[in-house]
Design a protein around this motif. Structure first.
Motif, PDB file in Angstrom:
ATOM      1  N   SER A 128     -37.114 -22.159  14.906  1.00 41.88           N
ATOM      2  CA  SER A 128     -36.323 -21.695  13.768  1.00 41.88           C
ATOM      3  C   SER A 128     -35.421 -20.536  14.159  1.00 41.88           C
ATOM      4  N   GLY A 129     -35.899 -19.670  15.055  1.00 36.75           N
ATOM      5  CA  GLY A 129     -35.063 -18.579  15.537  1.00 36.75           C
ATOM      6  C   GLY A 129     -33.834 -19.085  16.270  1.00 36.75           C
ATOM      7  N   ARG A 130     -33.995 -20.134  17.077  1.00 39.78           N
ATOM      8  CA  ARG A 130     -32.841 -20.707  17.779  1.00 39.78           C
ATOM      9  C   ARG A 130     -31.871 -21.350  16.789  1.00 39.78           C
ATOM     10  N   LEU A 131     -32.403 -22.025  15.775  1.00 38.36           N
ATOM     11  CA  LEU A 131     -31.529 -22.613  14.758  1.00 38.36           C
ATOM     12  C   LEU A 131     -30.748 -21.531  14.016  1.00 38.36           C
ATOM     13  N   LEU A 132     -31.386 -20.401  13.767  1.00 38.77           N
ATOM     14  CA  LEU A 132     -30.713 -19.291  13.093  1.00 38.77           C
ATOM     15  C   LEU A 132     -29.569 -18.755  13.948  1.00 38.77           C
ATOM     16  N   LEU A 133     -29.808 -18.570  15.237  1.00 39.35           N
ATOM     17  CA  LEU A 133     -28.755 -18.086  16.121  1.00 39.35           C
ATOM     18  C   LEU A 133     -27.606 -19.087  16.207  1.00 39.35           C
ATOM     19  N   ASP A 134     -27.946 -20.360  16.292  1.00 38.05           N
ATOM     20  CA  ASP A 134     -26.894 -21.382  16.336  1.00 38.05           C
ATOM     21  C   ASP A 134     -26.046 -21.348  15.067  1.00 38.05           C
ATOM     22  N   ALA A 135     -26.699 -21.164  13.914  1.00 38.30           N
ATOM     23  CA  ALA A 135     -25.958 -21.093  12.651  1.00 38.30           C
ATOM     24  C   ALA A 135     -25.027 -19.887  12.638  1.00 38.30           C
ATOM     25  N   LEU A 136     -25.481 -18.744  13.158  1.00 33.70           N
ATOM     26  CA  LEU A 136     -24.644 -17.542  13.199  1.00 33.70           C
ATOM     27  C   LEU A 136     -23.459 -17.724  14.135  1.00 33.70           C
ATOM     28  N   LEU A 137     -23.697 -18.304  15.306  1.00 32.45           N
ATOM     29  CA  LEU A 137     -22.614 -18.498  16.265  1.00 32.45           C
ATOM     30  C   LEU A 137     -21.585 -19.491  15.735  1.00 32.45           C
ATOM     31  N   ASP A 138     -22.061 -20.560  15.094  1.00 32.51           N
ATOM     32  CA  ASP A 138     -21.126 -21.522  14.494  1.00 32.51           C
ATOM     33  C   ASP A 138     -20.318 -20.878  13.369  1.00 32.51           C
ATOM     34  N   HIS A 139     -20.972 -20.030  12.599  1.00 30.52           N
ATOM     35  CA  HIS A 139     -20.283 -19.353  11.496  1.00 30.52           C
ATOM     36  C   HIS A 139     -19.192 -18.427  12.031  1.00 30.52           C
ATOM     37  N   ARG A 140     -19.495 -17.693  13.096  1.00 37.37           N
ATOM     38  CA  ARG A 140     -18.490 -16.809  13.696  1.00 37.37           C
ATOM     39  C   ARG A 140     -17.337 -17.609  14.293  1.00 37.37           C
ATOM     40  N   GLU A 141     -17.658 -18.720  14.953  1.00 38.90           N
ATOM     41  CA  GLU A 141     -16.624 -19.550  15.553  1.00 38.90           C
ATOM     42  C   GLU A 141     -15.691 -20.128  14.497  1.00 38.90           C
ATOM     43  N   ALA A 142     -16.231 -20.382  13.290  1.00 40.63           N
ATOM     44  CA  ALA A 142     -15.406 -20.907  12.202  1.00 40.63           C
ATOM     45  C   ALA A 142     -14.584 -19.822  11.510  1.00 40.63           C
ATOM     46  N   GLY A 143     -14.705 -18.582  11.969  1.00 42.37           N
ATOM     47  CA  GLY A 143     -13.923 -17.494  11.400  1.00 42.37           C
ATOM     48  C   GLY A 143     -14.626 -16.699  10.333  1.00 42.37           C
ATOM     49  N   GLY A 144     -15.910 -16.934  10.118  1.00 46.62           N
ATOM     50  CA  GLY A 144     -16.660 -16.191   9.112  1.00 46.62           C
ATOM     51  C   GLY A 144     -17.237 -14.902   9.660  1.00 46.62           C
ATOM     52  N   GLY A 145     -17.569 -14.000   8.760  1.00 46.27           N
ATOM     53  CA  GLY A 145     -18.192 -12.746   9.147  1.00 46.27           C
ATOM     54  C   GLY A 145     -19.674 -12.749   8.810  1.00 46.27           C
ATOM     55  N   ALA A 146     -20.454 -11.998   9.569  1.00 41.08           N
ATOM     56  CA  ALA A 146     -21.900 -11.927   9.351  1.00 41.08           C
ATOM     57  C   ALA A 146     -22.353 -10.481   9.515  1.00 41.08           C
ATOM     58  N   VAL A 147     -23.205 -10.039   8.607  1.00 40.01           N
ATOM     59  CA  VAL A 147     -23.807  -8.713   8.674  1.00 40.01           C
ATOM     60  C   VAL A 147     -25.316  -8.919   8.601  1.00 40.01           C
ATOM     61  N   ILE A 148     -26.032  -8.435   9.596  1.00 36.33           N
ATOM     62  CA  ILE A 148     -27.465  -8.702   9.717  1.00 36.33           C
ATOM     63  C   ILE A 148     -28.214  -7.386   9.794  1.00 36.33           C
ATOM     64  N   ALA A 149     -29.145  -7.161   8.876  1.00 36.89           N
ATOM     65  CA  ALA A 149     -30.062  -6.027   8.954  1.00 36.89           C
ATOM     66  C   ALA A 149     -31.319  -6.498   9.663  1.00 36.89           C
ATOM     67  N   ALA A 150     -31.662  -5.870  10.766  1.00 39.13           N
ATOM     68  CA  ALA A 150     -32.767  -6.393  11.575  1.00 39.13           C
ATOM     69  C   ALA A 150     -33.412  -5.282  12.382  1.00 39.13           C
ATOM     70  N   HIS A 151     -34.680  -5.518  12.718  1.00 43.27           N
ATOM     71  CA  HIS A 151     -35.391  -4.715  13.711  1.00 43.27           C
ATOM     72  C   HIS A 151     -35.542  -5.493  15.017  1.00 43.27           C
ATOM     73  N   ASP A 152     -35.234  -6.780  14.984  1.00 42.59           N
ATOM     74  CA  ASP A 152     -35.424  -7.661  16.130  1.00 42.59           C
ATOM     75  C   ASP A 152     -34.204  -7.592  17.037  1.00 42.59           C
ATOM     76  N   LEU A 153     -34.168  -6.599  17.904  1.00 43.11           N
ATOM     77  CA  LEU A 153     -33.040  -6.435  18.799  1.00 43.11           C
ATOM     78  C   LEU A 153     -33.008  -7.521  19.857  1.00 43.11           C
ATOM     79  N   ASP A 154     -34.175  -8.007  20.280  1.00 48.09           N
ATOM     80  CA  ASP A 154     -34.221  -9.022  21.328  1.00 48.09           C
ATOM     81  C   ASP A 154     -33.431 -10.265  20.931  1.00 48.09           C
ATOM     82  N   THR A 155     -33.486 -10.629  19.642  1.00 49.73           N
ATOM     83  CA  THR A 155     -32.830 -11.857  19.186  1.00 49.73           C
ATOM     84  C   THR A 155     -31.352 -11.662  18.942  1.00 49.73           C
ATOM     85  N   PHE A 156     -30.971 -10.582  18.276  1.00 53.12           N
ATOM     86  CA  PHE A 156     -29.607 -10.472  17.763  1.00 53.12           C
ATOM     87  C   PHE A 156     -28.675  -9.612  18.609  1.00 53.12           C
TER      88      PHE A 156
END
Length: 616
Positions: free
Chosen positions: A182-210
Motif C-alpha cells: 500500500s505504501g508503494r501504491l501511495l507513492l505511485d499515486a503521488l508521483l502520477d499526480h505530480r506528473e499530471a501537474g497537480g500539487g500535493a502537501v503531505i504532513a508526515a513523520h515518515d521521512l524514509d518514505t516521502f
C-alpha cells in the motif's frame, strides 16, 4: 497556486493557544511539499486551513489569486479543487457497500454516469491491482467496507481521496498503518499526480518514505515555518531535524555515523539504495584508499595543507555556531527569518515573550474556580430547579445559568448553541405530542391541541432544559481530572456509612466526560463530512443529507471511546475501599472561591424562598 499571507489561528478553547503564527508561504502545483514537525507543531491545522475547512483568525489565503473565505464560507468551486485525506481515513466509512462510498465522494462534482464509472474504474485499478489468476480483488463494489481488514479500510480511505482527481492532494499522515504494498501504491499515486501537474502537501513523520520524492520541505515548529528548503539542503543540515524533535532517516543516520568515524563522506543520497551506491562509488574513485580519521590525515599532511584544513574546520565551526545561535535565540517575528546561504534557519519565540505567556497562563490557572465549588454550586442549582413548580421560579433559576454561559469564550458559546438546537427540537416535538388530542364525532376524526394538557410536559421539559444547560457549562469548563477530584471530595463523607462512593463518582464523572467528548467528536466528523461533501458551509455546520455519512462513523467512534473507557476502568481495578479526601494538586481553594460560594448559597436560599412563597 495557493498563497497564505500572515495566517494566524488560535485554539477555540479558553487557552487560546496559538496553532499557526504568522504563516506566509506560496504552494505551487507540480510539486510535492512535505510538512515536517513534532506533534503539536501545526501540521494538521495548516492542512485543514489550505483545504478551506478552518477559517484563519487573521490573514488571508488565496487560491489562484482569489480569496478563499467569503462571508464566512468558501465557494464550492474552490472546495472541489482540494482533496483532503485525514489521519485515520478508515473512520470516514459509512455506506452499505464500496460503490456507494465512491459515488458519495464523486457526487459534488456532478459527473455523468459514464464519467463516474471511468474514474471509479481507474481508482480501483490503481489501489486494488490484480493479484493474479484465481485471486479476487480486495475491493468488491457490492461488498461492505466494514468487512475489510484495518489496512484495507485505510487503503480504501486513500482511494476515496484520489477518486475525485483533485488539483491539490492534502494528506495527513497517509502512510500510518499501511503495509509495504500500500505504501508503494501511495507513492505511485503521488508521483502520477505530480506528473499530471497537480500539487500535493503531505504532513508526515515518515521521512524514509516521502523525503526522497519531495520537491520541497516545510519544517514547522511552534506553529511557525522554521525552515523552507529542498530535501537536499535538509540532508546537509541534520541539526534542523534534531532541533525540531524529529528523528533522522536511515540515510542521514549513516552519513552522520561515517562523519563521526572521521570518514569524509559527502553524499545527498536519501534512500538506502542510493546510499549504498554512493559508498561503492566513493570507494571505486579512491581505488584502494583506506579511510582514516580526519585528525590522523591532518597530522600527515604538509604544513600548508594542514593550515588550509584548519581554516576549513574553523569555517565549519563558525557555520555550526551560527546555526546553533539562530536555533536558540531567534526573534519573535517569524516573518524575519534568519538564513545562512540558501538555507533558512529555524527560529524560536523570544524568551521574554515566552515568559510573559507563561506568566499569563499561570495567572489564568490561579483564577480557575475550584472543582469542589463547582460541584456544590451545581448540586444547589439542580436542587433549586427541581423544587420549583411554577414558571416564575424556573425562570429565576435560569438566570445564573445564563450568566455562567455568557462568560464562556465565543467559540464554546456557539458550540453550546449548536448542541441545544437538536435538544430544543426534541422539546418542541415532545410538547406537540403531549398536547395533541384526537376526537371522533359526526364529522369524523378531528386532530387538535390542548395547551392545558401539554402544560405539565412543557414545565418538566423547561426544568430539564435548565439542568442540561448547567451540566453543559460544568463539563465544558472543568477538565476531567479536576472533575473527578472535586466529586471525590464532595462525596467523601458517604464513605463513613460505606456507600459505593467510588463507583458512583466514576459513573457520574464519565457521564459528564461524554458531553465535551460528544462535541469534540462532532467537530471532527463534521470536518470529515465537509471535506468529502464539498459543501460551502460555515464551520461546524452539516447539511441534513450529510447526517447519514456523519452519524454512523460518529456513533462507531463513540462506542470505541466507551469501550476504551471501560477497559481503562477494569485495568485500574476500582475498589470500594479507595482512599478519599487526600489533598490533590488539582484542588486549590481561594478567597475568590469562598466569595462565590457565599453568593451561591444566597442565591439558593432566594430560589427556595421563591418556591415556598409560590406554593402558599
Amino acid at each position: 497556486m495557493i498563497e497564505l499571507n500572515n495566517i494566524c489561528i488560535r485554539a477555540s478553547d479558553e487557552s487560546k493557544r496559538i496553532l499557526l503564527d504568522d504563516i506566509s508561504l506560496t504552494l505551487n502545483r507540480g510539486e510535492i511539499t512535505l510538512l515536517l514537525g513534532c506533534t503539536g507543531s501545526g501540521k494538521t491545522t495548516l492542512l485543514q486551513t489550505i483545504a478551506g475547512l478552518r477559517p484563519p483568525d487573521s490573514g488571508d489565503i488565496r487560491l489562484a489569486g482569489e480569496s478563499m473565505w467569503r462571508n464566512g464560507r468558501v465557494p464550492k468551486s474552490m472546495l472541489l479543487q482540494a482533496g483532503l485525506v485525514f489521519q485515520f481515513p478508515e473512520q470516514q466509512l459509512f455506506a452499505r457497500n464500496i460503490r456507494r462510498e465512491l459515488l458519495y465522494s464523486l457526487r459534488p462534482y456532478r459527473l455523468n454516469e459514464a464519467e463516474q464509472q471511468q474514474q471509479i474504474a481507474e481508482t480501483l485499478a490503481h489501489w486494488d491491482p490484480d493479484r493474479g489468476e484465481g485471486k479476487e480483488r480486495r475491493f468488491q463494489l457490492d461488498s461492505s467496507p466494514f468487512a475489510l481488514s484495518g489496512g484495507e479500510k485505510r487503503r480504501l480511505g486513500l482511494a476515496l481521496g484520489t477518486v475525485t482527481q483533485p488539483n491539490w492532494l492534502l494528506l495527513d499522515e497517509p502512510s500510518a498503518g499501511l503495509e509495504a504494498q500500500s505504501g508503494r501504491l501511495l507513492l505511485d499515486a503521488l508521483l502520477d499526480h505530480r506528473e499530471a501537474g497537480g500539487g500535493a502537501v503531505i504532513a508526515a513523520h515518515d521521512l524514509d518514505t516521502f523525503l526522497p520524492h519531495a520537491d520541497r520541505v516545510l519544517l514547522l515548529r511552534l506553529g511557525r515555518v522554521a525552515a523552507d528548503l529542498t530535501p537536499q539542503q535538509l540532508h546537509n543540515q541534520p541539526k534542523l531535524l534534531m532541533q525540531a524533535g524529529i528523528g533522522l532517516p536511515p540515510s542521514m543516520q549513516l552519513a552522520e555515523q561515517l562523519r563521526g568515524a572521521g570518514i569524509n563522506f559527502i553524499s545527498t543520497a536519501m534512500t538506502p539504495e542510493d546510499m549504498a551506491e554512493a559508498i561503492i562509488s566513493s570507494q571505486s574513485c579512491g581505488e584502494e584508499r583506506t579511510f582514516v580519521p580526519a585528525e590522523v590525515e591532518d597530522v600527515n599532511k604538509p604544513d600548508a595543507d594542514h593550515d588550509s584544513e584548519k581554516n576549513k574546520n574553523k569555517d565549519k565551526d563558525t557555520i555550526t555556531t551560527e546555526i546553533d545561535r539562530s536555533l536558540l535565540s531567534g526573534p519573535a517575528n517569524a516573518a524575519s527569518t534568519t538564513s545562512f546561504g540558501d538555507v533558512p534557519l529555524p527560529l524560536v519565540s523570544d524568551p521574554a515573550l515566552q515568559a510573559r505567556k507563561d506568566s499569563k497562563h499561570k495567572s489564568s490557572n490561579e483564577s480557575v474556580m475550584d472543582p469542589r465549588l463547582k460541584w456544590v454550586l451545581y448540586m444547589l442549582l439542580v436542587t433549586a430547579a427541581m423544587l420549583q413548580q411554577h414558571w416564575g421560579g424556573l425562570t429565576l433559576t435560569l438566570i445564573p445559568v445564563t450568566i455562567a454561559l455568557g462568560v464562556l469564550p465565543r467559540q464554546k458559546l456557539m458550540g453550546c448553541i449548536k448542541l441545544m438546537k437538536p435538544l430544543l427540537l426534541f422539546f418542541v416535538l415532545s410538547t406537540l405530542l403531549s398536547g395533541s388530542t384526537l376526537t371522533t364525532g359526526e364529522a369524523g376524526f378531528q386532530l387538535g391541541f390542548s395547551l392545558t394538557q401539554a402544560e405539565g410536559t412543557i414545565l418538566n421539559l423547561y426544568r430539564l432544559f435548565i439542568v442540561t444547560l448547567a451540566s453543559l457549562w460544568f463539563s465544558l469548563t472543568t477538565p476531567y481530572g479536576r472533575m473527578v477530584e472535586g466529586l471525590n471530595w464532595v462525596l467523601s463523607y458517604g464513605q463513613k456509612i460505606r456507600l459505593p462512593i467510588t463507583s458512583f463518582a466514576l459513573a457520574v464523572s464519565l457521564i459528564f466526560r461524554f458531553i465535551p467528548l460528544l462535541w469534540s467528536e462532532w467537530q471532527r466528523f463534521s470536518l470529515i463530512v465537509r471535506a468529502r461533501g464539498k459543501a460551502a458551509l460555515k464551520p461546524n455546520s452539516v447539511r441534513i443529507r450529510d447526517l447519514g455519512p456523519m452519524v454512523i462513523p460518529l456513533l462507531m467512534a463513540l462506542f470505541q471511546r466507551a469501550e476504551d473507557m471501560t477497559i481503562a476502568m477494569e485495568m485500574r481495578k476500582v475498589r470500594e475501599n479507595a482512599a478519599f479526601g487526600v489533598r490533590s494538586s488539582l484542588l486549590a481553594w481561594s478567597r475568590r472561591d469562598t466569595r462565590i460560594g457565599i453568593m451561591g448559597l444566597f442565591v439558593f436560599a432566594l430560589l427556595v424562598s421563591v418556591r415556598w412563597w409560590g406554593s402558599r
